[in-house]
Scaffold this motif. Structure first.
Motif: not given
Lengths: 316, 212
Positions: B129-130, B134-139, B145-150, B198-203
């Motif tokens: 789901p995370m 991230f895809v949905k909110h363009d995070g 950095c995305t794998p680490g962020q997720i 900001s999109n990461i926080v939204d996700a």
């Protein structure tokens, strides 16, 4: 990184004895600071003793009404402990102000005390540094010293101790418990644990080679308001320019320690005494012997103003 | 024109070749040490741990970080190497469910541990789901950095659930909440140079809110 041999310690005594018998040994627990320094070849141990299997990861009440915190309790778990949050809020707050969630999950109580300075010249192996290479000189004193120490400094070193946790432990009068290489148990008040740089800034604590920290003991709770205020260049995940940790009672008396200003957590009895008179006299006592550089003179005002905010918060 | 698959393979081969050259260079001090008193076997160790549920055993140089073990030895390249000094969070993985910087821990210290990387969270067609959020909110923008962020954000929600406080938690004795302010503070160990914060926080807020 230089090559090293590796062992997993089975008992505390065996770990201490093994460390004393290998000339260039480090204990490794969380490893978050040690491995960073090994990659840069600032730390070059030839043998690592992994102490993660030794237990020492519990927080227990002492018969005196205090707490014994195991050396291997992770920073996250210490900050989240219910008793610590309720009775030693200063310690929780200081821990949570430091590092990142990932680092706090690995970093341990003992390792946090033993972390090395973040002085940029200590990290830059192309520059002289008396702490990294004794006798080579200090690049910081006449260099970029904005982040560095203002009190208890020497002509050899103006580095600061980077720990937030240690500021809280200093204000709370914690005691560090150790095992010497010959197996004897030993206890060191936190006030005496870290050394001033003098002309041997590479010797940072009173520990002997191979001496092993088993835990930290907190005295019975003090009550009062527990406040840790950290001032830094970004809102999170940065080392302190300065920090102020205080426990303040309803009558205005209390105790105060400062971080980001010295080679060890900085606390002065006269500052505790002056605390009820306000931030100005308390800071004057705390930093009475300050010897700032042109770049970090601002820290004196910053400590005073931060302490003022802490006192106001305690009253509020 | 090269098709994307060919380009990917040739780029990967190039990276593998460079890594091999680097490995050959770094082997020199090791053999020098072996000539003095240590044998090479003392400078390597065997370790077994589970990665994404699968048992893996390695005999590796003691110096190998968990990050290098995952990427170079187990070829799980989803976990990224950014700064290699614990400052950026690109290498975040979970060990026993807790997020750590894989660059600041030795692989040989993880005997018996359960390690989860981005590959273990979800796969194309079966996203966690995370990952979907991230895809949905363009995070992300560049995605490095995305794998680490997720991995970090999945663990953050578990930390909040476990009532672990943060620097911005107002009352240490009250339960932790998944507010945007809390999420920003807790994610501060993951740097995004593109600035997709900001999109990461939204996700993350989206996943926190829908997880009842």
């Amino acid at each position: 990184m230089r090559a090293f041999t590796y062992e997993r310690a089975s008992t505390i005594e065996a770990a201490a004895a093994s460390a004393a018998s290998h000339p260039s040994t480090r204990f490794i627990a969380g490893g978050t600071n040690l491995l960073d320094l090994m990659k840069l070849e600032i730390e070059v141990p030839t043998h690592l003793i992994d102490v993660n299997g030794l237990g020492l990861d519990t927080i227990e009440k002492t018969p005196e009404g205090g707490l014994r915190i195991g050396a291997l309790v992770r920073n996250t778990d210490l900050a989240a402990d219910k008793t610590v949050r309720r009775d030693y809020g200063l310690l929780s707050r200081a821990l949570l102000a430091g590092a990142s969630g990932q680092l706090r999950n690995k970093a341990t109580t003992a390792g946090n005390l033993l972390q090395r300075t973040r002085c940029p010249y200590f990290y830059d192996t192309n520059q002289p540094c008396n702490k990294r290479q004794p006798g080579s000189g200090c690049s910081a004193i006449e260099g970029f010293s904005r982040q560095l120490g203002i009190v208890g400094v020497s002509d050899s070193c103006i580095a600061t101790h980077p720990s937030d946790m240690a500021i809280a432990l200093r204000a709370l009068d914690a005691v560090v418990e150790t095992v010497k290489p010959d197996g004897r148990r030993h206890a060191v008040p936190i006030a005496e644990f870290h050394r001033l740089p003098g002309n041997t800034p590479h010797i940072e604590t009173v520990l002997e080679q191979g001496e092993f920290i088993t835990g930290v003991v907190l005295p019975a709770p003090l009550g009062g308001r527990h406040i840790y205020r950290k001032v830094r260049d970004r809102a999170s995940y940065a080392f302190a320019l300065i920090s102020v940790g205080a426990v303040i009672q309803p009558d205005g008396t209390g105790r105060v320690a400062a971080g980001g200003v010295a080679h060890r957590p900085w606390r002065v009895e006269a500052a505790d005494v002056a605390l009820p008179q306000g931030a100005r006299p308390a800071t004057a006592a705390l930093l009475a012997d300050a010897r700032p550089t042109e770049h970090n003179r601002f820290k004196i005002d910053l400590v005073e103003r931060t302490l003022g905010a802490v006192i106001a918060e305690a009253k509020g | 024109m090269l098709n994307p698959t060919q380009l990917e393979i040739s780029r990967r081969n190039l990276l593998i070749t460079s890594a091999a050259a680097a490995a050959a260079t770094s082997a020199l001090p090791l053999s020098a040490a072996a000539q003095t008193s240590q044998t090479e076997t003392e400078l390597t160790s065997t370790v077994a741990f589970a990665v994404n549920g699968e048992r893996r055993e390695l005999n590796i140089d003691n110096r190998t970080t968990l990050l290098d073990a995952l990427r170079e030895h187990l070829h799980l390249t989803g976990t990224k190497k950014g700064c290699d000094h614990g400052q950026c969070g690109a290498c975040t993985v979970m060990v026993g469910g807790r997020r750590v910087n894989a660059c600041l821990t030795l692989a040989i210290m993880h005997e018996g541990d359960e390690i989860t990387t981005i590959e273990g969270l979800g796969q194309p067609g079966n996203l966690h789901p995370m990952q979907a959020a991230f895809v949905k909110h363009d995070g992300f923008q560049c995605g490095y950095c995305t794998p680490g962020q997720i991995c970090s954000s999945v663990a953050v929600l578990e930390e909040i659930k476990a009532n672990i406080p943060s620097h911005v938690t107002t009352d240490l004795t009250a339960p932790a909440s998944a507010s945007a302010e809390e999420i920003r503070e807790r994610m501060s160990g993951n740097i995004c140079r593109c600035g997709a914060y900001s999109n990461i926080v939204d996700a993350i807020t989206d996943v926190a809110g829908t997880r009842a």
